[in-house]
Design an enzyme around this catalytic site. Sequence first.
Site, short mmCIF file in Angstrom:
data_model
loop_
_atom_site.label_atom_id
_atom_site.label_comp_id
_atom_site.label_asym_id
_atom_site.label_seq_id
_atom_site.Cartn_x
_atom_site.Cartn_y
_atom_site.Cartn_z
N ASP A 44 -9.38 4.63 18.65
CA ASP A 44 -8.90 5.41 19.79
C ASP A 44 -7.45 5.06 20.11
O ASP A 44 -6.83 5.66 20.98
CB ASP A 44 -9.81 5.24 21.01
CG ASP A 44 -9.95 3.81 21.48
OD1 ASP A 44 -9.33 2.91 20.88
OD2 ASP A 44 -10.68 3.58 22.46
N SER A 45 -6.89 4.12 19.36
CA SER A 45 -5.45 3.83 19.41
C SER A 45 -4.64 5.06 19.04
O SER A 45 -3.44 5.12 19.32
CB SER A 45 -5.11 2.68 18.45
OG SER A 45 -5.61 2.94 17.14
N ASP A 83 -14.22 4.90 16.30
CA ASP A 83 -14.20 4.29 17.62
C ASP A 83 -14.88 5.21 18.63
O ASP A 83 -14.57 6.40 18.69
CB ASP A 83 -12.74 4.10 18.06
CG ASP A 83 -12.40 2.67 18.40
OD1 ASP A 83 -13.33 1.87 18.60
OD2 ASP A 83 -11.21 2.36 18.46
N LYS A 112 -17.80 2.08 16.51
CA LYS A 112 -17.36 0.81 17.10
C LYS A 112 -17.43 0.91 18.62
O LYS A 112 -17.03 1.91 19.20
CB LYS A 112 -15.93 0.46 16.68
CG LYS A 112 -15.45 -0.90 17.25
CD LYS A 112 -14.15 -1.34 16.65
CE LYS A 112 -12.97 -0.59 17.23
NZ LYS A 112 -12.78 -0.85 18.69
N GLU A 114 -16.77 -1.36 22.33
CA GLU A 114 -16.17 -2.52 22.97
C GLU A 114 -17.16 -3.18 23.93
O GLU A 114 -17.87 -2.50 24.67
CB GLU A 114 -14.92 -2.11 23.76
CG GLU A 114 -13.77 -1.62 22.89
CD GLU A 114 -12.50 -1.34 23.69
OE1 GLU A 114 -12.45 -1.71 24.89
OE2 GLU A 114 -11.57 -0.75 23.12
N GLU A 181 -10.16 -9.27 19.34
CA GLU A 181 -8.77 -8.91 19.61
C GLU A 181 -8.15 -9.79 20.69
O GLU A 181 -8.77 -10.12 21.69
CB GLU A 181 -8.69 -7.45 20.06
CG GLU A 181 -7.26 -6.99 20.38
CD GLU A 181 -7.14 -5.50 20.59
OE1 GLU A 181 -6.01 -5.04 20.85
OE2 GLU A 181 -8.16 -4.78 20.50
#
Length: 263
Positions: A44-45, A83, A112, A114, A181
Amino acid sequence: MTKKMTITSIKKTKGVTPLVMITAYDALFAKLMEPSCDMILVGDSLNMSFAGKADTLSATLEQMIYHTNAVAMGAKDSFIICDMPFGTYINSDEALKNSIKVFQQTPASAVKIEGGEDKAHIIKHLCSNSIAVCGHIGLLPQTVRLEGGYKVKGKTQEEREQLIRDAKAVESAGAFCMVIEGVKADVAKEVADSVNIPVIGIGAGRDVDGQVLVFSDMLGLFEEFTPKFVKKYMDGASLVKSALKSYSDEVKTKEFPQDIHTY
């Protein structure tokens, strides 16, 4: 890569060979990355490096599906992770519904998510319904507004212990690997040593089980700033600008196109 990675082969790299992960958002770059990388993360970056936004939070599921399909077209033999964007896994049912949509509408190998202990029940629910999950602990970009910025983790004993609990919870829930991270290097090593699945670092030192970088950072294409943990492997922005300047000059002087470029 000569053979597509699988969840089994990814797990077997633990303690043997560091994993190479890179982000990609389109077919063109994905095709270039495939020979050198074990896994491609459609992060999602993209909201920041591709769309110019200040953070990742406004990325949508539809965007992620679109870009995952584009990446898959360019890297047909790669292990691709999608993501899950902010707001798409607020509870187990929503997470499953949205992850099923990703699996049905793209060839992604995994999603993925978080979060650590607090998201373990969601990871477990996805895995029990045939959704492969890559975890993500430490600095969580989707919490940037809550925390008031990007803050390195593992500076206190309490944070160190929490990160280890997070890693173990993610592993126990069924994740096949996880990203860590923005964590102090010595703590990241402890975290990686505490679990039996690969822990892939970004800004977490070398003593983990692999590395991931945002492609526009490591190629020097993003000029606004360079995070401390990023190594620029080329000065991409300068090379592109130089090529465009040459093109512009040749068009204005009619040096381009020449006879060899003309039908």
